[in-house]
Design a protein around this motif. Structure first.
Motif, PDB file in Angstrom:
ATOM      1  N   LEU A  24       0.836  -1.189   0.000  1.00  0.00           N
ATOM      2  CA  LEU A  24       0.000   0.000   0.000  1.00  0.00           C
ATOM      3  C   LEU A  24       0.879   1.250   0.000  1.00  0.00           C
ATOM      4  N   ILE A  25       0.321   2.357  -0.469  1.00  0.00           N
ATOM      5  CA  ILE A  25       1.068   3.606  -0.527  1.00  0.00           C
ATOM      6  C   ILE A  25       0.293   4.691   0.198  1.00  0.00           C
ATOM      7  N   THR A  26       0.976   5.756   0.583  1.00  0.00           N
ATOM      8  CA  THR A  26       0.335   6.872   1.274  1.00  0.00           C
ATOM      9  C   THR A  26       0.431   8.140   0.440  1.00  0.00           C
ATOM     10  N   ARG A  27      -0.560   8.986   0.618  1.00  0.00           N
ATOM     11  CA  ARG A  27      -0.571  10.304  -0.002  1.00  0.00           C
ATOM     12  C   ARG A  27      -1.193  11.291   0.984  1.00  0.00           C
ATOM     13  N   GLU A  28      -0.706  12.537   0.969  1.00  0.00           N
ATOM     14  CA  GLU A  28      -1.306  13.563   1.807  1.00  0.00           C
ATOM     15  C   GLU A  28      -2.485  14.173   1.053  1.00  0.00           C
ATOM     16  N   ILE A  29      -3.644  14.184   1.685  1.00  0.00           N
ATOM     17  CA  ILE A  29      -4.895  14.574   1.047  1.00  0.00           C
ATOM     18  C   ILE A  29      -5.462  15.817   1.719  1.00  0.00           C
ATOM     19  N   ASP A  30      -6.122  16.650   0.927  1.00  0.00           N
ATOM     20  CA  ASP A  30      -6.922  17.746   1.464  1.00  0.00           C
ATOM     21  C   ASP A  30      -8.322  17.185   1.699  1.00  0.00           C
ATOM     22  N   ALA A  31      -8.715  17.065   2.954  1.00  0.00           N
ATOM     23  CA  ALA A  31      -9.994  16.433   3.284  1.00  0.00           C
ATOM     24  C   ALA A  31     -11.187  17.205   2.746  1.00  0.00           C
ATOM     25  N   SER A  32     -11.034  18.511   2.537  1.00  0.00           N
ATOM     26  CA  SER A  32     -12.166  19.309   2.082  1.00  0.00           C
ATOM     27  C   SER A  32     -12.411  19.187   0.588  1.00  0.00           C
ATOM     28  N   THR A  33     -11.424  18.694  -0.165  1.00  0.00           N
ATOM     29  CA  THR A  33     -11.584  18.588  -1.621  1.00  0.00           C
ATOM     30  C   THR A  33     -11.355  17.181  -2.151  1.00  0.00           C
ATOM     31  N   GLY A  34     -10.582  16.376  -1.432  1.00  0.00           N
ATOM     32  CA  GLY A  34     -10.257  15.036  -1.908  1.00  0.00           C
ATOM     33  C   GLY A  34      -9.064  14.994  -2.840  1.00  0.00           C
ATOM     34  N   VAL A  56      -4.472   1.609  -2.330  1.00  0.00           N
ATOM     35  CA  VAL A  56      -3.972   0.546  -3.188  1.00  0.00           C
ATOM     36  C   VAL A  56      -3.361   1.233  -4.408  1.00  0.00           C
ATOM     37  N   PRO A  57      -2.134   0.897  -4.804  1.00  0.00           N
ATOM     38  CA  PRO A  57      -1.519   1.577  -5.949  1.00  0.00           C
ATOM     39  C   PRO A  57      -2.444   1.590  -7.164  1.00  0.00           C
ATOM     40  N   GLY A  58      -2.559   2.780  -7.755  1.00  0.00           N
ATOM     41  CA  GLY A  58      -3.435   2.949  -8.904  1.00  0.00           C
ATOM     42  C   GLY A  58      -4.775   3.557  -8.557  1.00  0.00           C
ATOM     43  N   THR A  59      -5.104   3.630  -7.266  1.00  0.00           N
ATOM     44  CA  THR A  59      -6.382   4.226  -6.853  1.00  0.00           C
ATOM     45  C   THR A  59      -6.199   5.585  -6.184  1.00  0.00           C
ATOM     46  N   GLU A  60      -4.961   6.006  -5.993  1.00  0.00           N
ATOM     47  CA  GLU A  60      -4.697   7.260  -5.296  1.00  0.00           C
ATOM     48  C   GLU A  60      -5.016   8.471  -6.184  1.00  0.00           C
ATOM     49  N   PRO A  61      -5.400   9.615  -5.595  1.00  0.00           N
ATOM     50  CA  PRO A  61      -5.594  10.839  -6.387  1.00  0.00           C
ATOM     51  C   PRO A  61      -4.284  11.221  -7.077  1.00  0.00           C
TER      52      PRO A  61
END
Length: 208
Positions: A155-165, A183-188
């Motif tokens: 799995l991978i991590t990304r920093e997300i803006d919760a108000s916009t996605g 899951v790789p390939g599903t991240e913004p």
């Protein structure tokens, strides 16, 4: 002279389904002397890969970490690994909380035999979840704390803006930025177009 011990077939089991037809809700049958005379053969089949199962589990942990069950679970002092989902019918006649630890699943329902509104603003997080917490606190006073769910590799991590996605930028509000697993390939893949220097971003739209 024989006894049958029943068991709830629910399991927080990381994407595996048990064959309920084989179990039929009975764990074993004993004779008067405690000898096991019958026990079912349980078949376990994987119905979801471990990565997606962990992501769904993580989402349900968010319900008790910062969602609709936060005040009733974490706010009430239950600190063990837990996840779940609150539920409320539109007319307020039924409320639920189905919660689980890595080893136990417990469901709480509240309502009347003859459907009627429970109270104004009835909600699963306010009514059913506190009962769940009280039960689980009592249970874990008498048994060891469970180990947390093990995160699968890959799995991978990304920093997300919760108000916009979108992916967060340095200009996104700090209280809206958080790290999420994917899951790789599903991240913004696109950065937040709303929070930009001098407030020149577009208006918030659909979350991607």
């Amino acid at each position: 002279g024989r006894t049958a011990e029943t068991v709830d077939p629910s399991r927080a089991n990381g994407g595996r389904a048990n064959d309920m037809r084989a179990r039929n809700g009975i764990l074993r049958v004993e004779d008067a002397k405690g000898n096991i005379v019958w026990s079912p053969q349980v078949r376990s089949d994987r119905v979801m890969d471990a990565e997606h199962a962990w992501i769904v589990n993580s989402m349900m942990q968010d319900v008790v970490s910062r969602g609709t069950a936060y005040h009733a679970v974490r706010g009430a002092g239950f600190t063990l690994p837990a996840a779940g989902k609150t539920g409320t019918t539109n007319d307020g006649t039924d409320v639920w909380f189905i919660g689980f630890t890595p080893e136990l699943v417990t469901g709480v329902w509240m309502g009347f035999d003859d459907p009627q509104k429970i109270k104004a603003n009835a909600a699963g997080g306010a009514l059913a979840a506190p009962a769940w917490t009280a039960v689980m606190k009592d249970i874990y006073e008498r048994r060891p704390a469970p180990k947390d769910w093990q995160r699968p590799e890959g799995l991978i991590t990304r920093e997300i803006d919760a108000s916009t996605g979108y992916l967060a930028t340095d200009f996104c509000p700090r209280d809206q930025r958080y790290w999420e697993w994917f899951v790789p390939g599903t991240e913004p893949t696109k950065y937040c177009p709303v929070h930009l220097p001098f407030n020149r971003g577009i208006s918030p739209g659909p979350v991607h």
